[in-house]
Design a protein around this motif. Structure first.
Motif, PDB file in Angstrom:
ATOM      1  N   GLN A 176       0.823  -1.201   0.000  1.00 41.28           N
ATOM      2  CA  GLN A 176       0.000   0.000   0.000  1.00 41.28           C
ATOM      3  C   GLN A 176       0.865   1.261   0.000  1.00 41.28           C
ATOM      4  OE1 GLN A 176      -2.742   0.230   3.245  1.00 41.28           O
ATOM      5  NE2 GLN A 176      -3.722   2.089   2.525  1.00 41.28           N
TER       6      GLN A 176
ATOM      7  N   ARG B 265       2.182   1.772  -3.458  1.00 42.34           N
ATOM      8  CA  ARG B 265       1.154   2.323  -4.359  1.00 42.34           C
ATOM      9  C   ARG B 265       0.929   3.813  -4.111  1.00 42.34           C
ATOM     10  NH1 ARG B 265      -1.351  -2.666  -3.067  1.00 42.34           N
ATOM     11  NH2 ARG B 265      -2.638  -1.644  -1.483  1.00 42.34           N
ATOM     12  N   GLN B 266       0.930   4.201  -2.839  1.00 40.51           N
ATOM     13  CA  GLN B 266       0.744   5.615  -2.510  1.00 40.51           C
ATOM     14  C   GLN B 266       1.908   6.459  -3.025  1.00 40.51           C
ATOM     15  OE1 GLN B 266       0.233   5.547   1.732  1.00 40.51           O
ATOM     16  NE2 GLN B 266      -1.955   5.050   1.627  1.00 40.51           N
ATOM     17  N   GLU B 267       3.109   5.912  -2.895  1.00 40.31           N
ATOM     18  CA  GLU B 267       4.278   6.644  -3.378  1.00 40.31           C
ATOM     19  C   GLU B 267       4.243   6.802  -4.900  1.00 40.31           C
ATOM     20  OE1 GLU B 267       7.970   8.554  -3.775  1.00 40.31           O
ATOM     21  OE2 GLU B 267       6.468   8.409  -2.187  1.00 40.31           O
ATOM     22  N   GLN B 268       3.838   5.742  -5.590  1.00 39.42           N
ATOM     23  CA  GLN B 268       3.722   5.828  -7.046  1.00 39.42           C
ATOM     24  C   GLN B 268       2.676   6.865  -7.462  1.00 39.42           C
ATOM     25  OE1 GLN B 268       2.870   1.749  -7.980  1.00 39.42           O
ATOM     26  NE2 GLN B 268       5.035   1.164  -8.136  1.00 39.42           N
ATOM     27  N   GLN B 269       1.554   6.888  -6.743  1.00 40.97           N
ATOM     28  CA  GLN B 269       0.520   7.874  -7.037  1.00 40.97           C
ATOM     29  C   GLN B 269       1.019   9.292  -6.768  1.00 40.97           C
ATOM     30  OE1 GLN B 269      -2.309   7.439  -8.464  1.00 40.97           O
ATOM     31  NE2 GLN B 269      -3.131   9.501  -8.228  1.00 40.97           N
ATOM     32  N   ARG B 270       1.770   9.440  -5.657  1.00 43.09           N
ATOM     33  CA  ARG B 270       2.291  10.770  -5.323  1.00 43.09           C
ATOM     34  C   ARG B 270       3.276  11.258  -6.381  1.00 43.09           C
ATOM     35  NH1 ARG B 270       6.325  13.172  -4.089  1.00 43.09           N
ATOM     36  NH2 ARG B 270       7.559  11.260  -4.251  1.00 43.09           N
TER      37      ARG B 270
ATOM     38  N   LYS C 277       3.355  10.438  -9.458  1.00 41.62           N
ATOM     39  CA  LYS C 277       2.607  10.794 -10.665  1.00 41.62           C
ATOM     40  C   LYS C 277       2.001  12.182 -10.533  1.00 41.62           C
ATOM     41  CE  LYS C 277      -1.147   9.132 -13.614  1.00 41.62           C
ATOM     42  NZ  LYS C 277      -2.179   8.068 -13.800  1.00 41.62           N
ATOM     43  N   GLN C 278       1.464  12.484  -9.342  1.00 41.46           N
ATOM     44  CA  GLN C 278       0.884  13.813  -9.123  1.00 41.46           C
ATOM     45  C   GLN C 278       1.957  14.897  -9.189  1.00 41.46           C
ATOM     46  OE1 GLN C 278      -1.040  13.410  -5.344  1.00 41.46           O
ATOM     47  NE2 GLN C 278      -2.814  12.280  -6.169  1.00 41.46           N
TER      48      GLN C 278
END
Length: 330
Positions: free
Chosen positions: A214, A217-222, A224-225
């Motif tokens: 998890q 996944r959060q780091e990858q989303q961050r 990307k943002q």
């Protein structure tokens, strides 16, 4: 009147039949059980039927209800397909009952005070013309006649009675035997606590792995943002975003290292528990072999249980003793 309890095979048949009545369950796992799974179930039923607070058919029904309830709680509410009975669910429910019942039995045995003079076994009354019993080194235990078994559905919970002391057994020998009985119960309790600890540690290991995934996944989303924001901002904003990204990467690396250390610690614990479990299994197998050999010798005609003592085994009645050397365990 005392009724014969169900043996492990009868308990398994009743357990399967009870779950078969529940139309929302798919019990192919039980009706076409693998040899290994069937052996695990019979082993657990053997442990349960050996406990003093086991209630035969009633407790088999409790196990079936627990398995059904556990499956319903974890099932997809939108699915209309029968719920598959999984091996891990069944074994977990069984192990939970074994652990709880073993603790209750241990607590009960600790509350019973040891009396200086305990009741002795009473021999069956003999007729006036009956010849006198043969004289032997130790007094023979009198086998208790068994009542005819009632139908399965009429059987109720059994009330376990304390082992009766054989005539002529000294207070010292009897007191030592009671302590060894408690030690046997404690060893079973320790074994089941070991299984529970292993299962708990495995669950914790799975939870930590999910936390790591998890976090990734959060780091990858961050990231990307941050990348999207960098593309739409001017130089000052890009600089701030870069600093923010560097700080976030630093925090992520610290978190990753922490998770890695925790994971390694959990894995070491799992290895240690597995090693202890194997050692306990080997000890239990040796104990089972000794019990089988004791039954084959036929020393105790009443068929009492054999209790491990310091240098051998003594029957639960107290009259008969077989040394480790005679069993090839010395």
């Amino acid at each position: 009147m005392t009724f014969r309890g169900l043996n492990a095979n009868e308990c398994l048949e009743l357990f399967t039949a009870l779950l078969k009545k529940k139309k929302h369950l798919d019990i192919i796992t039980l009706t076409s059980a693998s040899v290994a799974f069937q052996r695990e179930l019979l082993h657990r039923f053997t442990l349960l039927t050996g406990l003093t607070n086991w209630a035969n058919a009633r407790d088999v029904g409790t196990l079936a209800k627990s398995v059904s309830g556990q499956l319903l709680r974890t099932a997809d509410p939108d699915s209309r397909d029968p719920i598959r009975v999984e091996e891990i669910t069944v074994l977990t429910v069984f192990d939970t009952m074994i652990t709880e019942r073993s603790k209750r039995a241990e607590n009960l045995s600790l509350k019973i005070p040891v009396q200086p003079h305990l009741p002795t076994q009473t021999a069956a009354p003999q007729t006036q013309n009956a010849p006198p019993p043969p004289k032997v080194g130790t007094q023979a235990c009198q086998p208790v006649p068994q009542a005819e078994d009632p139908p399965l559905e009429e059987r109720g919970p059994e009330t376990a009675s304390a082992d009766l002391r054989d005539p002529g057994v000294s207070d010292e020998t009897w007191a030592r035997l009671q302590l060894d009985k408690q030690a046997m119960t404690a060893r079973d309790k320790q074994y089941h606590e070991l299984l529970a600890s292993q299962a708990e540690l495995e669950a914790e290991h799975a939870r930590k792995r999910e936390e790591e995934e998890q976090s990734l996944r959060q780091e990858q989303q961050r990231q990307k943002q941050v990348s999207n924001r960098r593309a739409t901002t001017e130089a000052a904003a890009r600089l701030a975003a870069t600093e923010e990204e560097d700080e976030a990467k630093r925090r992520f690396e610290q978190e990753r290292i922490r998770h890695e250390l925790e994971r390694r610690k959990l894995e070491e614990g799992l290895v240690r528990l597995e090693r202890e479990r194997k050692a306990a299994e080997e000890e239990r197998q040796k104990e089972a072999a000794a019990q089988r050999k004791l039954r084959t010798l036929g020393v105790c005609v009443a068929g009492f249980r054999w209790i491990k003592q310091a240098d051998g085994y003594r029957c639960a009645g107290g009259s008969h003793f077989v040394g480790d050397a005679e069993l090839g365990l010395g």
